[in-house]
Design a protein around this motif. Structure first.
Motif, PDB file in Angstrom:
ATOM      1  N   ASP A 137       0.806  -1.220   0.000  1.00 10.08           N
ATOM      2  CA  ASP A 137       0.000   0.000   0.000  1.00 10.08           C
ATOM      3  C   ASP A 137       0.841   1.273   0.000  1.00 10.08           C
ATOM      4  OD1 ASP A 137      -1.195  -0.662   3.435  1.00 10.08           O
ATOM      5  OD2 ASP A 137       0.570  -1.317   2.345  1.00 10.08           O
ATOM      6  N   TYR A 138       2.001   1.240   0.635  1.00  9.12           N
ATOM      7  CA  TYR A 138       2.799   2.466   0.662  1.00  9.12           C
ATOM      8  C   TYR A 138       3.376   2.775  -0.722  1.00  9.12           C
ATOM      9  CZ  TYR A 138       5.625  -1.491   2.293  1.00  9.12           C
ATOM     10  OH  TYR A 138       6.162  -2.730   2.471  1.00  9.12           O
ATOM     11  N   VAL A 139       3.665   1.747  -1.485  1.00  7.04           N
ATOM     12  CA  VAL A 139       4.140   1.955  -2.866  1.00  7.04           C
ATOM     13  C   VAL A 139       3.008   2.571  -3.691  1.00  7.04           C
ATOM     14  CG1 VAL A 139       4.844   0.745  -4.963  1.00  7.04           C
ATOM     15  CG2 VAL A 139       5.865   0.127  -2.767  1.00  7.04           C
ATOM     16  N   ALA A 140       1.816   1.993  -3.556  1.00 10.48           N
ATOM     17  CA  ALA A 140       0.660   2.494  -4.306  1.00 10.48           C
ATOM     18  C   ALA A 140       0.313   3.917  -3.894  1.00 10.48           C
ATOM     19  CB  ALA A 140      -0.537   1.576  -4.078  1.00 10.48           C
ATOM     20  N   ASP A 141       0.395   4.198  -2.604  1.00 15.74           N
ATOM     21  CA  ASP A 141       0.084   5.549  -2.119  1.00 15.74           C
ATOM     22  C   ASP A 141       0.989   6.580  -2.785  1.00 15.74           C
ATOM     23  OD1 ASP A 141      -0.801   4.947   1.395  1.00 15.74           O
ATOM     24  OD2 ASP A 141      -1.997   5.007  -0.440  1.00 15.74           O
ATOM     25  N   ALA A 142       2.265   6.252  -2.864  1.00 11.03           N
ATOM     26  CA  ALA A 142       3.220   7.205  -3.445  1.00 11.03           C
ATOM     27  C   ALA A 142       2.887   7.460  -4.918  1.00 11.03           C
ATOM     28  CB  ALA A 142       4.641   6.668  -3.300  1.00 11.03           C
ATOM     29  N   LYS A 143       2.639   6.404  -5.631  1.00  9.01           N
ATOM     30  CA  LYS A 143       2.345   6.537  -7.069  1.00  9.01           C
ATOM     31  C   LYS A 143       1.023   7.275  -7.284  1.00  9.01           C
ATOM     32  CE  LYS A 143       5.764   3.862  -8.702  1.00  9.01           C
ATOM     33  NZ  LYS A 143       6.889   4.395  -9.447  1.00  9.01           N
ATOM     34  N   GLY A 144       0.050   6.928  -6.460  1.00  9.75           N
ATOM     35  CA  GLY A 144      -1.257   7.567  -6.587  1.00  9.75           C
ATOM     36  C   GLY A 144      -1.196   9.048  -6.269  1.00  9.75           C
ATOM     37  N   ALA A 145      -0.448   9.395  -5.234  1.00 10.64           N
ATOM     38  CA  ALA A 145      -0.323  10.801  -4.863  1.00 10.64           C
ATOM     39  C   ALA A 145       0.363  11.585  -5.972  1.00 10.64           C
ATOM     40  CB  ALA A 145       0.473  10.920  -3.563  1.00 10.64           C
ATOM     41  N   LEU A 146       1.391  10.973  -6.531  1.00  9.35           N
ATOM     42  CA  LEU A 146       2.139  11.647  -7.606  1.00  9.35           C
ATOM     43  C   LEU A 146       1.267  11.830  -8.835  1.00  9.35           C
ATOM     44  CD1 LEU A 146       5.044  12.609  -7.491  1.00  9.35           C
ATOM     45  CD2 LEU A 146       5.724  10.524  -8.665  1.00  9.35           C
ATOM     46  N   PHE A 147       0.370  10.868  -9.063  1.00  7.14           N
ATOM     47  CA  PHE A 147      -0.528  10.959 -10.208  1.00  7.14           C
ATOM     48  C   PHE A 147      -1.358  12.238 -10.124  1.00  7.14           C
ATOM     49  CE2 PHE A 147      -3.215   9.493 -13.587  1.00  7.14           C
ATOM     50  CZ  PHE A 147      -4.486   9.910 -13.261  1.00  7.14           C
ATOM     51  N   PHE A 148      -1.853  12.503  -8.900  1.00  5.57           N
ATOM     52  CA  PHE A 148      -2.711  13.671  -8.740  1.00  5.57           C
ATOM     53  C   PHE A 148      -1.916  14.959  -8.564  1.00  5.57           C
ATOM     54  CE2 PHE A 148      -6.849  12.016  -8.868  1.00  5.57           C
ATOM     55  CZ  PHE A 148      -6.932  10.825  -8.182  1.00  5.57           C
ATOM     56  N   ASN A 149      -0.727  14.842  -8.043  1.00  2.22           N
ATOM     57  CA  ASN A 149       0.046  16.049  -7.734  1.00  2.22           C
ATOM     58  C   ASN A 149       1.524  15.781  -7.965  1.00  2.22           C
ATOM     59  OD1 ASN A 149       1.509  18.117  -6.475  1.00  2.22           O
ATOM     60  ND2 ASN A 149      -0.018  18.408  -4.873  1.00  2.22           N
ATOM     61  N   LYS A 150       1.992  16.244  -9.113  1.00  2.00           N
ATOM     62  CA  LYS A 150       3.386  15.953  -9.512  1.00  2.00           C
ATOM     63  C   LYS A 150       4.388  16.616  -8.582  1.00  2.00           C
ATOM     64  CE  LYS A 150       2.937  13.501 -13.358  1.00  2.00           C
ATOM     65  NZ  LYS A 150       1.874  12.716 -12.696  1.00  2.00           N
ATOM     66  N   ASN A 151       3.960  17.633  -7.841  1.00  2.00           N
ATOM     67  CA  ASN A 151       4.878  18.319  -6.930  1.00  2.00           C
ATOM     68  C   ASN A 151       4.906  17.691  -5.536  1.00  2.00           C
ATOM     69  OD1 ASN A 151       5.545  20.250  -8.874  1.00  2.00           O
ATOM     70  ND2 ASN A 151       3.721  21.459  -8.363  1.00  2.00           N
ATOM     71  N   ALA A 204       2.658   7.722   6.703  1.00  2.00           N
ATOM     72  CA  ALA A 204       3.188   8.818   5.895  1.00  2.00           C
ATOM     73  C   ALA A 204       4.262   8.211   5.001  1.00  2.00           C
ATOM     74  CB  ALA A 204       3.766   9.922   6.763  1.00  2.00           C
ATOM     75  N   VAL A 205       4.217   8.543   3.725  1.00  2.00           N
ATOM     76  CA  VAL A 205       5.145   7.972   2.760  1.00  2.00           C
ATOM     77  C   VAL A 205       5.922   9.110   2.104  1.00  2.00           C
ATOM     78  CG1 VAL A 205       5.370   6.498   0.741  1.00  2.00           C
ATOM     79  CG2 VAL A 205       3.450   6.158   2.303  1.00  2.00           C
ATOM     80  N   HIS A 206       7.212   8.956   2.076  1.00  2.00           N
ATOM     81  CA  HIS A 206       8.086   9.964   1.468  1.00  2.00           C
ATOM     82  C   HIS A 206       8.638   9.361   0.182  1.00  2.00           C
ATOM     83  CE1 HIS A 206      12.078  12.413   1.819  1.00  2.00           C
ATOM     84  NE2 HIS A 206      11.210  13.033   1.054  1.00  2.00           N
ATOM     85  N   TYR A 207       8.560  10.081  -0.909  1.00  2.00           N
ATOM     86  CA  TYR A 207       8.973   9.521  -2.191  1.00  2.00           C
ATOM     87  C   TYR A 207       9.657  10.587  -3.033  1.00  2.00           C
ATOM     88  CZ  TYR A 207       4.318  11.518  -2.794  1.00  2.00           C
ATOM     89  OH  TYR A 207       3.221  12.358  -2.734  1.00  2.00           O
ATOM     90  N   ASP A 208      10.291  10.122  -4.115  1.00  3.50           N
ATOM     91  CA  ASP A 208      10.982  11.080  -4.980  1.00  3.50           C
ATOM     92  C   ASP A 208      10.077  11.469  -6.164  1.00  3.50           C
ATOM     93  OD1 ASP A 208      13.234   8.634  -6.563  1.00  3.50           O
ATOM     94  OD2 ASP A 208      11.098   9.028  -6.879  1.00  3.50           O
ATOM     95  N   GLN A 209      10.646  12.177  -7.099  1.00  2.00           N
ATOM     96  CA  GLN A 209       9.837  12.711  -8.203  1.00  2.00           C
ATOM     97  C   GLN A 209       9.271  11.610  -9.095  1.00  2.00           C
ATOM     98  OE1 GLN A 209      13.078  13.164  -7.782  1.00  2.00           O
ATOM     99  NE2 GLN A 209      14.201  12.805  -9.681  1.00  2.00           N
ATOM    100  N   ASN A 210       9.827  10.414  -8.969  1.00  3.51           N
ATOM    101  CA  ASN A 210       9.301   9.297  -9.765  1.00  3.51           C
ATOM    102  C   ASN A 210       8.403   8.377  -8.948  1.00  3.51           C
ATOM    103  OD1 ASN A 210      10.826  10.085 -12.063  1.00  3.51           O
ATOM    104  ND2 ASN A 210      12.651   9.173 -11.126  1.00  3.51           N
ATOM    105  N   GLY A 211       8.154   8.765  -7.739  1.00  8.81           N
ATOM    106  CA  GLY A 211       7.317   7.935  -6.877  1.00  8.81           C
ATOM    107  C   GLY A 211       8.082   6.792  -6.224  1.00  8.81           C
TER     108      GLY A 211
END
Lengths: 438, 263, 388
Positions: B87-101, B115-122
């Motif tokens: 789920d934390y992997v999916a959360d990061a990708k999903g968040a980035l999908f909606f908000n690239k910043n 809370a998940v911390h990720y880079d610009q590629n999720g």
């Protein structure tokens, strides 16, 4: 191919024999107490003193008899011991309440053998009170709790060393009064030298895990330190650990390990939690992740160089140094024993957060850790519960760090699903960290 | 990801199972089903709802990725999920999908919050997840709404009307619920009780978040992100702006699809 | 009806308990140096002799989870709240934070202040026996207090003389005697002051400048001594347990459906704080302080007499039962406290033998008033059913 430790059965037999002696000895003295105290003074009373220690006994009973353990804990709670109390305490007291004791060779004995005396310390705010309760329930057993004080550098503080030594000196006088026995300084100093030697030898064995692959894993470390906690004062105990040290050195020389596939090295700060630990180990093992260093297994009954110039060192002490210790008088013997006990990582970390942090930092560096796994126990009063919360905060930005809730022997308090989730997450974080570093 | 292929994402959570359908970067449809005691049936139900809203037949799906606590149960028939992600992997990708910043997503779920911390590629940088005592915040919120006789939306609106600061016990949801009821017995205004409940939840989440640096922009996912009261308190406690993702409850399901590089 | 003047004095004490930071800041405004302390085993006399005012750090009763990422969830609320005071920067103006080796939960609260709340350079941990009744404890304490004294002399840049310490001992002993006199009113069948009022004064005293505190208590006692009783006691309830600084708890006891009177509190926020004296006019002042502190009612976390395993605190409790004659006992302690329940399980059989009913109430940051009321009223009904 995974290495099988040759000394394994000898260690198991020693542990069982100690417990059997306590249960079935027809003569001698039965002494109950904490293995966080020095044991050698008890052996000054004779070579027929049979020991049972609260924590190791509770831990081994939980591992051998999960159902009995649950009954013991329930019995203690029904009798009024709080739900939040130490689960070792409840299991141990529960056996007294049920008048039934179970030991590692699968013996369950009806009728709890009453100790002749209790010799303990006060590791946490509840520790010696546990034995007060046992004493009360057994109709009043004489008990002597020793205040070790503890803390970082405690063994170098003359004030602390004298305070603890004075108590032990008084304690020996008490032992004589209570048992009516003479105290043999010869037996005492022999037992003391053995006690110190075992602690130093265990430190040497743990230090070998700095090699890659680490020869031993946490599961084996947990299984191999019981003789040192159950009774480390005997010639036999010394021999066991000397033999083991030789064997583990050989493993290092030949590049062997009980778990050869070690892709990730983990430092573990947590108590040995009986239930759930195999589950976590399986998740880690599938990823080639092994716990190579652990403050509990190292520090419960092992000595190292300790704090040197303000920083902790996990360097072992030279076993030959023990042979040269001057134990020619009772006070000298007491003093050396006290310094060794105060030097235990456990006694240092439980009272000084900074010593615990130093230990973690040194362990991560010296053992070349890829991750730091923290498992505070919900039942434990000490740093084995609390210290790791602060540690997560400090280390999380430095190294993959995860903390999950555990419990030493109460399966109800063990958050197994949560712990599994977090262990899986821990593996992911280590993998992600490695990818980034590549 | 191949354009033209329709992919499904499933988030099999403790309380609700969510499904989304996507083609390329476009969301075609989504649906939810309470998980109950049968996660597989719930996943089927959510997928059916999503297919209906998208006007797509099940046979058109090129693949399905699952996340969430029950993701492993969705493997095999009848769903034949092709891939699962944590789920934390999916959360990061999903968040980035909606908000690239975005670089940190806080997900308040039915049972777990993280809370998940990720880079610009999720890619995952760090994750913090709640401890045992703080389990069940979402479930608690639902329960308290029922206890107050309101919907979850109404609970949030009530909280925003609070004029007096009262507190409930902070150790766990069980003690918080007990004290919330005690407050009601004492005649405390229901708006104040609602606010105490909201603050209890956010206190637990915020406390966990402080263990890890929160890199901006910080976004919030999960169904509870729709509560304005919760978001107000969260931003206040974290002392920084947080923004709510579009379709916050579907961030995980969307992230599951976005995690798939093969289909 | 108590005259206005006594009420005013009690109200002043209460206002201090409701805004301890405000009071401490007012002392700071008068140029005083302040030392916060977290455990009553801190030898306040030494601080006072150094020219500092010791102020106890107590809880704010604010439900917060901030501390859960610094201290484990299952440490008591009191310790969490005390830790919170530091993290929330409520006491940044203190010159020092001190504790003595205490129970582990409070020890961790202190650690949070030192590690994470900016008190690294102005924190001091006094090594203190964890088992107070060991024979060598006094020697150890004297050495430890000596190190503390030297630390204070260095940081305050002044010498602490024997006269300074003797002066402090006498001020503090005076406080103790005054507080004892207040509590002794509650032995009466018709006391002129209530248990909650006495508890309020006692709590406030722990965070006050003792000169001011003594003057106020003296005036209060003068007023109260001249007063008639406030009415016959209801069911006499004694509280025993751990730290409880929520005065609402004690107000609740005296506002039940059936009349109940709070007649004694054995806790470190009440009588255990002051129920002893430090020997005066001794040559070795630190030795005197050590003896005095050893003679205190023991904290359960430190109470285990070597040799017998006796809980020395029980002797005091039995004495209080004889003198204050409670009809019932309320065990009041923090949820997750470890040492307290270990005493409760041993004390209950003693109370049963004495025919005194009891209940357990577990404290948290906030009080579940309705639930506690139900349990207290049940206790009162049991007592009324038991005694004619």
């Amino acid at each position: 191919m995974a290495y099988a430790v040759k000394a394994w059965n000898d260690f198991k037999n020693y542990q069982s024999t100690c417990y059997r002696n306590y249960l079935f000895a027809s003569g001698g003295l039965r002494a109950m107490g904490s293995t966080w105290s020095v044991l050698a003074p008890l052996k000054g009373l004779g070579d027929d003193v049979h020991l049972i220690g609260g924590e190791p006994h509770a831990a081994s009973t939980a591992g051998t008899f999960p159902d009995e353990s649950r009954e013991d804990i329930s019995a203690a709670e029904t009798a009024g011991l709080g739900f939040h109390s130490c689960s070792y305490l409840k299991l141990f007291t529960g056996e007294v309440i049920r008048d039934k004791i179970a030991i590692t060779d699968k013996t369950i004995k009806e009728g709890y053998p009453k100790p002749d005396l209790i010799w303990t310390t006060h590791l946490c705010s509840q520790h010696s009170k546990w034995y007060q309760e046992v004493s009360r329930r057994l109709g009043g057993v004489p008990m002597y709790p020793i205040d070790m004080i503890g803390g970082g550098n405690a063994e170098k503080d003359p004030k602390i060393v004298n305070y603890v030594s004075d108590q032990i000196e008084e304690g020996i006088r008490w032992l004589k009064r209570v048992t009516g026995r003479e105290f043999s300084d010869e037996l005492f100093s022999r037992a003391a030298r053995n006690e110190i030697k075992v602690l130093v030898l265990w430190g040497n064995i743990c230090a070998l895990n700095r090699h890659a692959p680490a020869p031993l894993d946490e599961r084996r470390l947990i299984a191999l330190f019981p003789p040192a906690v159950v009774d480390r004062t005997t010639d036999e105990a010394v021999k066991l650990y000397e033999t083991l040290l030789q064997e583990v050195r050989h493993m290092v020389e030949t590049g062997q390990s009980v778990v050869p596939d070690q892709r990730y090295r983990i430092v573990y700060f947590g108590i040995a939690h009986t239930y759930g630990h195999p589950e976590m180990a399986r998740i880690l093992r599938d990823a080639g992740a092994e716990i190579v260093a652990s403050v509990y297994t190292f520090g419960t009954c092992g000595n190292f160089r300790g704090i040197v110039n303000g920083k902790w060192s996990w360097d072992p002490l030279d076993p030959a140094w023990v042979d040269g210790l001057d134990l020619s008088t009772r006070r000298k013997t007491i003093t050396e024993l006290v310094k060794i006990a105060l030097g235990w990582p456990t006694w240092q970390g439980v009272r000084s957060y900074w010593a615990l942090e130093q230990m973690a930092r040194a362990m991560v560096t010296e053992y070349k850790a890829d991750g730091l796994l923290l498992a505070p126990s919900r039942s434990c009063e000490t740093d084995f519960r609390n210290g790791y919360v602060g540690m997560q905060r400090i280390f999380k930005s430095e190294i993959p760090t995860i903390e999950y809730d555990s419990d030493q022997v109460d399966v109800r308090k063990m958050d197994l699903p949560g712990a599994q989730r977090k262990t899986e997450l821990f593996v992911h974080l280590m993998e992600a960290h490695r990818r980034r570093s590549a | 990801m191949n354009n033209g292929k329709i992919l499904a994402g499933l988030d099999a959570g403790h309380v609700n199972t969510k499904a989304v359908l996507m083609r390329g970067g476009e969301i075609l449809g989504y649906g939810t089903e309470p998980t109950g005691f049968d996660p597989v049936a719930a996943a089927e139900g959510a997928l059916k709802n999503a297919l209906k809203t998208a006007g797509v037949a099940g046979s058109e799906l090129a693949g399905m990725v699952a996340t969430g606590i029950f993701r492993d149960m969705t493997k095999g028939a009848p769903l034949n999920v092709t891939m699962t992600v944590p789920d934390y992997v999916a959360d990061a990708k999903g968040a980035l999908f909606f908000n690239k910043n975005s670089r940190t997503v806080i997900d308040i779920g039915g049972n777990i919050h993280k809370a998940v911390h990720y880079d610009q590629n999720g890619n995952l940088l760090d994750v913090i997840q709640n401890d045992k005592c703080a389990d069940g915040l979402g479930i608690f919120y639902t329960t308290m709404a029922k206890a107050l006789g309101v919907s979850e939306q109404e609970l949030s609106e009530l909280a925003l009307q609070s004029t007096k600061h009262v507190s409930v016990a902070i150790h766990c949801a069980a003690s918080a619920e007990s004290e919330a009821i005690d407050l009601m017995c004492q005649g405390v205004d229901v708006a104040d009780v609602a606010d105490a409940i909201s603050r209890f939840m956010v206190e637990r989440v915020a406390a966990m978040c402080t263990t890890m640096p929160l890199e901006k922009e910080v976004v919030v996912a999960g169904g509870l992100a729709k509560s304005k009261a919760l978001i107000k308190h969260l931003s206040g406690l974290l002392k920084q702006d947080v923004s709510v993702l579009n379709l916050p409850e579907y961030a995980g399901a969307i992230g599951a699809v976005m995690s798939d590089r093969e289909l | 009806m108590m005259n206005k003047s006594a009420d005013t004095i009690i109200e002043r004490f209460r206002s201090i308990t409701e805004d301890p930071q405000g009071y401490a800041q007012s002392l700071k405004g008068k140029g005083k140096r302040l030392a916060g302390y977290m455990c009553t085993h801190v030898p306040e006399e030494i601080l006072y002799a150094a020219g500092m005012i010791p102020v106890r750090i107590l809880s704010s009763h604010v439900s917060q989870a901030m501390t859960r990422s610094y201290m484990h969830e299952t440490y008591c609320s009191f310790s969490h709240d005390c830790a919170y005071q530091g993290l929330a920067r409520h006491y940044d103006f203190l010159d020092l934070i001190v504790t003595s080796s205490s129970c582990i939960h409070m020890g961790e609260a202190f650690n949070v202040w030192v590690r994470f709340a900016g008190f690294q350079e102005k924190g001091f941990l006094i090594p203190y026996p964890h088992i107070i009744e060991t024979k060598p404890a006094a020697t150890f304490m004297v050495e430890s207090f000596g190190e503390f004294k030297r630390f204070l002399e260095k940081s305050m840049k002044k010498s602490i003389t024997d006269e300074d310490i003797e002066g402090a001992i006498q001020v503090y002993n005076h406080t103790r005697r005054l507080l004892k006199r207040l509590w002794e009113f509650l032995r009466r069948e018709n006391p002129p002051i209530t248990g909650p009022e006495v508890a309020t004064v006692t709590l406030a005293s722990q965070m006050m400048d003792k000169q001011e505190c003594n003057s106020m208590i003296e005036q209060l006692i003068q007023r109260v001594e001249a007063e008639p009783g406030k009415g016959p006691s209801g069911v006499r309830l004694m509280v025993t347990g751990g730290a409880c600084d929520d005065l609402g708890m004690f107000d609740l006891i005296e506002h039940l459906n059936d009349k109940a009177s709070l007649i004694f509190i054995d806790s470190c926020t009440a009588t255990r704080y002051f129920w002893f004296e430090v020997p005066e006019d001794r040559r070795d002042k630190l030795q005197a302080i050590a003896e005095g502190y050893i003679s205190r009612i023991p904290c359960p976390a430190k109470d285990n007499v070597p040799g017998t395993g006796e809980k020395k605190r029980f002797r005091f409790i039995q004495q209080f039962i004889e003198e204050y004659k409670p009809d019932g006992v309320v065990f009041l302690y923090q949820r997750f406290c470890s040492p307290q329940p270990m005493d409760v399980v041993a004390l209950k059989p003693i109370l049963e033998k004495l025919g005194i009913p009891s209940i357990d109430l577990e404290l948290d940051t906030t009080l579940p008033i309705t639930q506690f009321r139900t349990q207290l009223e049940a206790l009162v009904e049991i007592i009324k059913g038991v005694i004619p």
